[in-house]
Motif scaffolding. Structure first.
Motif, PDB file in Angstrom:
ATOM      1  N   UNK A 400      37.542  26.534  28.336  1.00  0.00           N
ATOM      2  CA  UNK A 400      36.633  26.737  29.462  1.00  0.00           C
ATOM      3  C   UNK A 400      36.037  28.136  29.374  1.00  0.00           C
ATOM      4  N   UNK A 401      34.715  28.208  29.520  1.00  0.00           N
ATOM      5  CA  UNK A 401      34.053  29.509  29.571  1.00  0.00           C
ATOM      6  C   UNK A 401      34.308  30.140  30.932  1.00  0.00           C
ATOM      7  N   UNK A 402      34.023  31.424  31.046  1.00  0.00           N
ATOM      8  CA  UNK A 402      34.191  32.095  32.332  1.00  0.00           C
ATOM      9  C   UNK A 402      33.294  31.473  33.402  1.00  0.00           C
ATOM     10  N   UNK A 403      31.991  31.197  33.121  1.00  0.00           N
ATOM     11  CA  UNK A 403      31.172  30.530  34.144  1.00  0.00           C
ATOM     12  C   UNK A 403      31.735  29.176  34.567  1.00  0.00           C
ATOM     13  N   UNK A 410      38.058  30.348  42.761  1.00  0.00           N
ATOM     14  CA  UNK A 410      37.210  31.253  43.545  1.00  0.00           C
ATOM     15  C   UNK A 410      37.643  32.702  43.306  1.00  0.00           C
ATOM     16  N   UNK A 411      37.258  33.232  42.147  1.00  0.00           N
ATOM     17  CA  UNK A 411      37.599  34.597  41.774  1.00  0.00           C
ATOM     18  C   UNK A 411      36.340  35.266  41.247  1.00  0.00           C
ATOM     19  N   UNK A 412      36.082  36.458  41.756  1.00  0.00           N
ATOM     20  CA  UNK A 412      34.890  37.194  41.357  1.00  0.00           C
ATOM     21  C   UNK A 412      34.928  37.512  39.865  1.00  0.00           C
ATOM     22  N   UNK A 413      33.763  37.591  39.220  1.00  0.00           N
ATOM     23  CA  UNK A 413      33.670  37.722  37.767  1.00  0.00           C
ATOM     24  C   UNK A 413      34.491  38.893  37.225  1.00  0.00           C
ATOM     25  N   UNK A 414      34.351  40.079  37.802  1.00  0.00           N
ATOM     26  CA  UNK A 414      35.064  41.242  37.276  1.00  0.00           C
ATOM     27  C   UNK A 414      36.577  41.058  37.391  1.00  0.00           C
ATOM     28  N   UNK A 415      37.035  40.520  38.517  1.00  0.00           N
ATOM     29  CA  UNK A 415      38.472  40.289  38.693  1.00  0.00           C
ATOM     30  C   UNK A 415      38.958  39.171  37.773  1.00  0.00           C
ATOM     31  N   UNK A 417      37.715  38.367  34.813  1.00  0.00           N
ATOM     32  CA  UNK A 417      37.800  38.919  33.460  1.00  0.00           C
ATOM     33  C   UNK A 417      39.093  39.715  33.285  1.00  0.00           C
ATOM     34  N   UNK A 418      39.436  40.538  34.272  1.00  0.00           N
ATOM     35  CA  UNK A 418      40.660  41.334  34.206  1.00  0.00           C
ATOM     36  C   UNK A 418      41.893  40.437  34.188  1.00  0.00           C
ATOM     37  N   UNK A 419      41.897  39.418  35.036  1.00  0.00           N
ATOM     38  CA  UNK A 419      43.043  38.517  35.122  1.00  0.00           C
ATOM     39  C   UNK A 419      43.248  37.773  33.803  1.00  0.00           C
ATOM     40  N   UNK A 420      42.171  37.322  33.185  1.00  0.00           N
ATOM     41  CA  UNK A 420      42.286  36.631  31.899  1.00  0.00           C
ATOM     42  C   UNK A 420      42.869  37.557  30.832  1.00  0.00           C
TER      43      UNK A 420
END
Length: 714
Positions: A400-403, A410-415, A417-420
């Motif tokens: 799965x891509x980030x989008x 329901x997680x904001x993009x910057x958060x 990316x950090x979580x991944x």
């Protein structure tokens, strides 16, 4: 594992003469001086790497010459027939400087990072042909699927030296911890037993040193620690008592010309850096803004302009930090305090590296704590979010891509990316071609660890406040927090020698700064594209937002992060209240200077759950002053918007889709509208509520919708 920790360099007799002679030759070629000699500790570290093939941690102040150690060691290893050195370096500015320095010394250095993707194929060919002496990569590159699978195994097998620059990033306790750096542990574990490894940093206390040494020594490796005094004899530290944003900006405008040479003015947020740069330029100072929003090419241009003294200062966020090298930087001023004295020490260390004196002034602000809290809240993973990501990947059965993930969690993009990254280095997920997959490895949220780190961050914030108010030596204070045993009074700072900078601020400068910060009006850019994959969330839209459903460019009084009105608006928004007169006067000023093509014919209020009185009174006052009819308020259907602030675009749109509606009375009024309507709100976060509300108004007959809000959050 055994470690050998020392703060003194070996006597010359203890370093093999052949190593000393060869190293000195490379050093002199590197610096371009025939009389160059090693600083205490440099030759010791080089010998440990080249002669003993061991691992070393070098903790030395900025400007000591850590890069000389690894460039000399890398070249000596190459001369002995070893493969290229692999340097893991955190910032593009650092890479640019290091590649340039290497080339001047005849060292063939190349880099692979996000800014030179077009050169990667050429770099791969050079590596295959053994035409590279030094390869610099970002820690993120270590997990790029193609680099990790195709390049890294061969590099790990044959590289002559591995360097971890800014090694405090490895540690949870480092002031600039980065999840990507934790991948380095896997890299080190896969190296041949006799591959030398060097870790370097200028900012590490005893806890960070112990953590890094433990990681370097995994597998039974002996680790040499070379640690010197962190005192900076050239720096003159001072703190201006906490005061208003207007007075801090006025102090800068009045005193910038008296600061020696050129320097850096640090701000805590992007908007503050941009506002201060604009204000100082208006006051006649040659400054430019440098932030995370600055394009890569512009960053390089601005860095060069500062090096050549073509600007008096760069007004920067922490984006201009580790790696920027200007030995004669004359001053560093902080408009707002960093959240940690260790981070502060790292930033002020940019100044005075090759000068007898450099001025360092801190101008703390009342808003500092709020900004620290915001950054802290976005830096730690949350268990429920991690569980949601792992469940989504497990159920997908494919990458799965980030989008795509954003339409499931329901997680904001910057958060996100950090979580991944955190889940990746913990082995729970893996980055592959096409996105992310779950590994199936069990993963447990380490709540105790994150609580310890969060408490450490709170302690650091208190230490920063203590630094501001200490009556003791400021340099000694910083050294003690870094566990420097050589800490002692410097005799130069404002507490040792008395205040050396002006504290009286000219009235004219205060007036000018107040007028500047009193200026209001920032653009609210309209959403133009629906998020991808909305069908998964039951929202039947994709692609561009049709012009007939879109809102126009809007306006807000200010951003919440602005130096001037930002703080005032935070106070207004703290409770639901009738809008203060000062706010409505400012709002009228924004409307008067809007420059719209067609004046609005009426005002519509957004529905508000948190501050209905504030929104309604703002709309009513603007209608009264502008002699416009108050057409009504949009309705909330099904309880109104849900979801937490800060969620990602897909979920924020889904949470408001078809829930902000035009009621029958408002619809009847809009059907007779003959011009744009002004849509009034209190705070704009993601802009999706405005997009959905505007779409509803347009479909109900409004020819155009002009959004207006008191504050823009972001």
């Amino acid at each position: 594992m055994s470690t050998d920790a020392t703060t003194t360099h070996l006597p010359d007799a203890d370093v093999p003469e052949s190593v000393r002679t060869a190293a000195l030759e490379v050093l002199r070629r590197l610096v371009g001086r025939e009389d160059a000699e090693f600083h205490p500790g440099q030759l010791e570290a080089i010998s440990a790497l080249v002669h003993d093939r061991q691992r070393a941690l070098v903790v030395q102040r900025t400007g000591w010459g850590k890069s000389a150690v690894y460039f000399v060691a890398a070249q000596l290893r190459r001369q002995a027939g070893a493969g290229p050195a692999l340097i893991v370096s955190p910032l593009l500015a650092l890479m640019r400087d290091q590649v340039g320095a290497a080339e001047r010394a005849g060292v063939r250095a190349v880099s692979m990072n996000s800014a030179n993707a077009q050169e990667w194929d050429e770099v791969r060919a050079q590596l295959a042909a053994d035409e590279v002496d030094v390869l610099l990569v970002s820690p993120e590159r270590l997990n790029n699927p193609r680099f990790r699978d195709e390049q890294l195994p061969d590099l790990a097998r044959r590289c002559g030296l591995v360097v971890v620059d800014e090694a405090h990033c490895i540690s949870d306790w480092g002031h600039d911890f980065r999840p990507d750096y934790r991948r380095i542990r896997d890299l080190l574990a896969g190296l041949p037993q006799d591959t030398p490894v060097l870790a370097t940093t200028a900012t590490a206390n005893s806890r960070v040193v112990a953590d890094v040494v433990e990681q370097l020594g995994a597998g039974g490796h002996r680790v040499l620690t070379v640690r010197g005094s962190l005192a900076r004899d050239s720096l003159r530290l001072g703190v201006l008592p906490k005061t208003s944003a207007e007075r801090r900006l006025a102090w800068l405008a009045a005193n910038l010309p008296s600061l020696t040479g050129s320097g850096i003015i640090y701000a805590l947020t992007v908007s503050a850096a941009e506002d201060v740069a604009a204000a100082l330029r208006d006051a006649g100072h040659e400054v430019r803004a440098y932030t995370g929003r600055t394009d890569t090419e512009d960053r390089a241009r601005l860095e060069d302009a500062l090096r050549r003294n073509e600007v008096k200062a760069l007004v920067a966020t922490s984006a201009l930090g580790m790696g920027f090298d200007k030995p004669d930087l004359g001053f560093v001023v902080h408009l707002g305090a960093p959240s940690s004295p260790v981070a502060y020490y790292q930033q002020v260390g940019r100044a005075g590296r090759a000068t007898d004196s450099a001025d360092v002034v801190l101008l703390p602000g009342v808003e500092d704590r709020d900004i620290w809290a915001w950054f802290a809240s976005s830096s730690m993973p949350r268990q429920e979010q991690a569980d949601a990501v792992l469940t989504a990947l497990a159920e997908a059965g494919r990458p799965l891509s980030v989008p795509a993930l954003e339409t499931i969690v329901d997680i904001r993009r910057t958060r996100l990316d950090l979580l991944l990254k955190v889940l990746d280095v913990d082995g729970a997920v893996s980055k592959v071609q096409g996105g992310w997959v779950g590994t199936g490895q069990p993963w447990t949220y380490d709540a105790e660890r994150y609580e310890r780190v969060a408490q450490a961050r709170k302690d650091e914030q208190q230490h920063m406040l203590d630094y501001e108010t200490t009556t003791g030596c400021r340099m000694e204070f910083l050294q003690r927090l870094l566990d420097d045993p050589s800490a002692k009074p410097c005799g130069r700072c404002d507490t040792c020698a008395g205040t050396w900078f002006a504290t009286d601020i000219p009235d004219a400068a205060v007036t000018s700064a107040s007028e500047r910060l009193a200026q209001v009006g920032v653009e609210i850019e309209p959403r133009t594209q629906w998020p991808s994959g909305m069908g998964r969330l039951g929202v039947p839209v994709k692609g561009k937002i049709p012009p007939a459903e879109a809102v126009e460019s809007g306006r807000a009084l200010a951003r919440l992060t602005d130096l001037g009105w930002g703080q005032r608006l935070r106070e207004v928004l703290a409770e639901d209240q009738v809008v203060p007169q000062a706010v409505t006067r400012a709002a009228v000023g924004v409307l008067a200077g809007w420059g719209w093509l067609e004046r609005p014919v009426g005002i519509v209020a957004m529905p508000a759950r948190q501050r209905p009185q504030l929104v309604q009174s703002t709309a009513a006052h603007l209608a009264e002053v502008g002699r416009l009819p108050l057409l009504g308020t949009l309705d909330l259907a099904d309880g109104g918007p849900i979801g937490e602030p800060g969620g990602n675009s897909a979920f924020r749109l889904a949470n408001v889709w078809d829930r902000i509606v035009v009621g029958p009375e408002l619809a009847q009024t809009l059907a007779q509208a003959r011009g744009p309507v002004l849509l009034v709100d209190d705070v704009v976060h993601s802009r999706w509520s405005l997009a959905v509300a505007g779409r509803a108004l347009r479909l109900a007959g409004a020819p155009a919708v002009l959004p207006f809000a008191l504050a823009l959050d972001g």
